[in-house]
Design a protein around this motif. Structure first.
Motif, PDB file in Angstrom:
ATOM      1  N   ASP A  63      22.065 -17.394  21.574  1.00  8.46           N
ATOM      2  CA  ASP A  63      22.439 -17.897  22.894  1.00  8.46           C
ATOM      3  C   ASP A  63      23.856 -17.476  23.261  1.00  8.46           C
ATOM      4  N   ARG A  64      24.744 -17.513  22.273  1.00  5.55           N
ATOM      5  CA  ARG A  64      26.129 -17.129  22.538  1.00  5.55           C
ATOM      6  C   ARG A  64      26.213 -15.641  22.863  1.00  5.55           C
ATOM      7  N   LYS A  65      25.402 -14.843  22.192  1.00  3.86           N
ATOM      8  CA  LYS A  65      25.420 -13.405  22.445  1.00  3.86           C
ATOM      9  C   LYS A  65      24.935 -13.100  23.860  1.00  3.86           C
ATOM     10  N   SER A  66      23.905 -13.822  24.293  1.00  6.43           N
ATOM     11  CA  SER A  66      23.399 -13.594  25.647  1.00  6.43           C
ATOM     12  C   SER A  66      24.415 -14.003  26.700  1.00  6.43           C
ATOM     13  N   LEU A  67      25.236 -15.018  26.384  1.00  6.49           N
ATOM     14  CA  LEU A  67      26.256 -15.455  27.328  1.00  6.49           C
ATOM     15  C   LEU A  67      27.369 -14.428  27.488  1.00  6.49           C
ATOM     16  N   THR A  68      27.701 -13.738  26.403  1.00  4.54           N
ATOM     17  CA  THR A  68      28.811 -12.791  26.468  1.00  4.54           C
ATOM     18  C   THR A  68      28.554 -11.654  27.448  1.00  4.54           C
ATOM     19  N   ASP A  69      27.279 -11.396  27.776  1.00  8.53           N
ATOM     20  CA  ASP A  69      26.971 -10.360  28.759  1.00  8.53           C
ATOM     21  C   ASP A  69      27.483 -10.738  30.151  1.00  8.53           C
ATOM     22  N   PHE A  70      27.737 -12.032  30.360  1.00  8.59           N
ATOM     23  CA  PHE A  70      28.190 -12.505  31.661  1.00  8.59           C
ATOM     24  C   PHE A  70      29.683 -12.846  31.659  1.00  8.59           C
ATOM     25  N   TYR A  72      33.575 -11.983  31.959  1.00  4.68           N
ATOM     26  CA  TYR A  72      34.486 -11.028  32.576  1.00  4.68           C
ATOM     27  C   TYR A  72      35.900 -11.586  32.458  1.00  4.68           C
ATOM     28  N   GLU A  73      36.860 -10.812  32.911  1.00  9.51           N
ATOM     29  CA  GLU A  73      38.230 -11.285  33.015  1.00  9.51           C
ATOM     30  C   GLU A  73      38.755 -10.947  34.399  1.00  9.51           C
ATOM     31  N   ILE A  74      39.478 -11.888  34.976  1.00 10.12           N
ATOM     32  CA  ILE A  74      40.094 -11.642  36.280  1.00 10.12           C
ATOM     33  C   ILE A  74      41.614 -11.672  36.109  1.00 10.12           C
ATOM     34  N   GLU A  75      42.259 -10.862  36.891  1.00 11.11           N
ATOM     35  CA  GLU A  75      43.729 -10.784  36.834  1.00 11.11           C
ATOM     36  C   GLU A  75      44.282 -10.748  38.255  1.00 11.11           C
ATOM     37  N   PHE A  76      45.296 -11.538  38.492  1.00  8.38           N
ATOM     38  CA  PHE A  76      45.959 -11.550  39.797  1.00  8.38           C
ATOM     39  C   PHE A  76      47.411 -11.960  39.594  1.00  8.38           C
ATOM     40  N   SER A  77      48.211 -11.743  40.614  1.00 10.08           N
ATOM     41  CA  SER A  77      49.649 -11.978  40.505  1.00 10.08           C
ATOM     42  C   SER A  77      50.097 -13.063  41.465  1.00 10.08           C
ATOM     43  N   ASP A  78      51.052 -13.839  41.009  1.00 10.67           N
ATOM     44  CA  ASP A  78      51.705 -14.833  41.842  1.00 10.67           C
ATOM     45  C   ASP A  78      53.189 -14.472  41.871  1.00 10.67           C
ATOM     46  N   ASN A  79      53.578 -13.722  42.897  1.00 10.87           N
ATOM     47  CA  ASN A  79      54.930 -13.167  42.976  1.00 10.87           C
ATOM     48  C   ASN A  79      55.182 -12.253  41.775  1.00 10.87           C
ATOM     49  N   SER A  80      56.019 -12.692  40.833  1.00 10.74           N
ATOM     50  CA  SER A  80      56.363 -11.831  39.697  1.00 10.74           C
ATOM     51  C   SER A  80      55.546 -12.156  38.448  1.00 10.74           C
ATOM     52  N   ARG A 133      43.413 -17.914  49.842  1.00  8.28           N
ATOM     53  CA  ARG A 133      43.057 -16.512  49.714  1.00  8.28           C
ATOM     54  C   ARG A 133      43.995 -15.818  48.736  1.00  8.28           C
ATOM     55  N   MET A 134      43.411 -14.995  47.894  1.00  6.78           N
ATOM     56  CA  MET A 134      44.193 -14.210  46.941  1.00  6.78           C
ATOM     57  C   MET A 134      43.744 -12.751  47.040  1.00  6.78           C
ATOM     58  N   ASN A 135      44.684 -11.860  47.315  1.00  8.96           N
ATOM     59  CA  ASN A 135      44.366 -10.446  47.478  1.00  8.96           C
ATOM     60  C   ASN A 135      44.508  -9.686  46.161  1.00  8.96           C
ATOM     61  N   GLN A 136      43.783  -8.607  46.075  1.00  7.01           N
ATOM     62  CA  GLN A 136      43.880  -7.682  44.948  1.00  7.01           C
ATOM     63  C   GLN A 136      43.618  -8.359  43.594  1.00  7.01           C
ATOM     64  N   ILE A 137      42.502  -9.030  43.519  1.00  3.96           N
ATOM     65  CA  ILE A 137      42.088  -9.625  42.242  1.00  3.96           C
ATOM     66  C   ILE A 137      41.356  -8.551  41.441  1.00  3.96           C
ATOM     67  N   LYS A 138      41.816  -8.302  40.240  1.00  2.00           N
ATOM     68  CA  LYS A 138      41.214  -7.266  39.405  1.00  2.00           C
ATOM     69  C   LYS A 138      40.154  -7.883  38.490  1.00  2.00           C
ATOM     70  N   LEU A 139      39.030  -7.206  38.418  1.00  2.00           N
ATOM     71  CA  LEU A 139      37.916  -7.675  37.592  1.00  2.00           C
ATOM     72  C   LEU A 139      37.721  -6.716  36.423  1.00  2.00           C
ATOM     73  N   TYR A 140      37.766  -7.271  35.199  1.00  2.00           N
ATOM     74  CA  TYR A 140      37.643  -6.463  33.989  1.00  2.00           C
ATOM     75  C   TYR A 140      36.391  -6.855  33.219  1.00  2.00           C
ATOM     76  N   LYS A 141      35.813  -5.845  32.571  1.00  2.00           N
ATOM     77  CA  LYS A 141      34.706  -6.064  31.637  1.00  2.00           C
ATOM     78  C   LYS A 141      35.011  -5.277  30.374  1.00  2.00           C
ATOM     79  N   ASP A 142      35.200  -5.986  29.259  1.00  2.00           N
ATOM     80  CA  ASP A 142      35.576  -5.340  27.995  1.00  2.00           C
ATOM     81  C   ASP A 142      36.833  -4.493  28.167  1.00  2.00           C
ATOM     82  N   ASP A 143      37.830  -5.086  28.838  1.00  2.00           N
ATOM     83  CA  ASP A 143      39.134  -4.447  29.086  1.00  2.00           C
ATOM     84  C   ASP A 143      39.043  -3.204  29.962  1.00  2.00           C
TER      85      ASP A 143
END
Length: 268
Positions: A148-155, A157-165, A226-236
């Motif tokens: 079950d844990r392995k099947s979950l890892t397929d979903f 992701y990582e998100i990255e965004f900035s708040d000023n600096s 609203r947050m602009n330029q949110i980066k979406l990563y999968k396995d880095d």
């Protein structure tokens, strides 16, 4: 004859848990280990009634056939007569097979002849079988957990965004059934646990109200921005960069603290 009640309950609990596990594996029904344990406890305490001759009615054949049905019902928690009868029948068949297996090995490990009663003296086999049952049940639960844990890892992701600096990177789970969007901008909504955004400031970002509706008909609204330029990563690996609406929540999304955000399908 001395009877150790705690030993009887423990041994029968292990056997019942083993039988419930292989029964529901046979009929391909998912079940909760906690509920299976409750059903096994009921069966274990029922065994004690055999030591009270005055309660012979309670240990009669009709009641014996009813107990497995109740144990299965406690385990799966569904009042489906066909499923309960089928599962109870399989439970009884596995019980008979297990009894025959134990008796066959007992004959091989205890001397006997045709002209005297069979006496069971060597009982080390019992403990070996109980140990194998314990190993099987826990191995099965471990395999299910890992699968079950392995099947979950397929979903994941990582998100990255900035708040000023300052940059924030949060592990997120893609909720494939979630199509939540902000109605004015039609941007997808990302739910994030506040605990993952230490030092994040909402000042000056503007507030947006996101209405939502759940399956049971309940309605509500979330406050986001609203947050602009949110980066979406999968396995880095960077997959995309999108604008989205972020809503902060106090709730923990994962019981194992695997992720701190929920993504809607629109993010992809």
């Amino acid at each position: 004859m001395k009877v150790y009640v705690d030993v009887i309950i423990l041994e029968n609990f292990i056997i019942n848990l083993f039988l419930i596990t292989i029964t529901l594996q046979t009929v391909r029904i998912k079940f909760s280990f906690v509920r299976a344990s409750l059903g096994s406890i009921l069966g274990a305490f029922y065994t004690l009634l055999y030591f009270f001759p005055s309660l012979s009615v309670v240990v009669s054949l009709p009641v014996k056939l009813l107990i497995p049905l109740i144990m299965i019902y406690i385990t799966i928690g569904k009042l489906n007569c066909l499923v309960l009868l089928k599962s109870s029948g399989v439970f009884l068949l596995w019980s008979i097979l297990l009894c025959g297996f134990i008796f066959a090995f007992s004959l091989m490990n205890n001397p006997y002849d045709l002209f005297s009663a069979f006496t069971l003296k060597n009982i080390y086999l019992k403990y070996m079988l109980l140990a194998l049952m314990i190993i099987y049940v826990f191995a099965y639960r471990t395999i299910i957990f890992i699968r079950d844990r392995k099947s979950l890892t397929d979903f994941f992701y990582e998100i990255e965004f900035s708040d000023n600096s300052k940059k924030f990177r949060v592990k997120a789970f893609l909720d494939s059934g979630n199509e939540l969007t902000e109605p004015a901008t039609t941007l997808p909504v990302i739910l994030i646990n506040k605990n993952y955004l230490e030092g994040f400031s909402e000042v000056g970002k503007g507030s947006l109200i996101v209405p939502y509706k759940v399956i049971n008909g309940g309605k509500g609204s979330l406050e986001g921005f609203r947050m602009n330029q949110i980066k979406l990563y999968k396995d880095d690996k960077l997959i995309s960069t999108k604008d989205a609406v972020i809503c902060l929540c106090k709730d923990q999304f994962s019981p194992y603290d695997d992720y701190g955000a929920l993504l809607s399908r629109g993010v992809l």
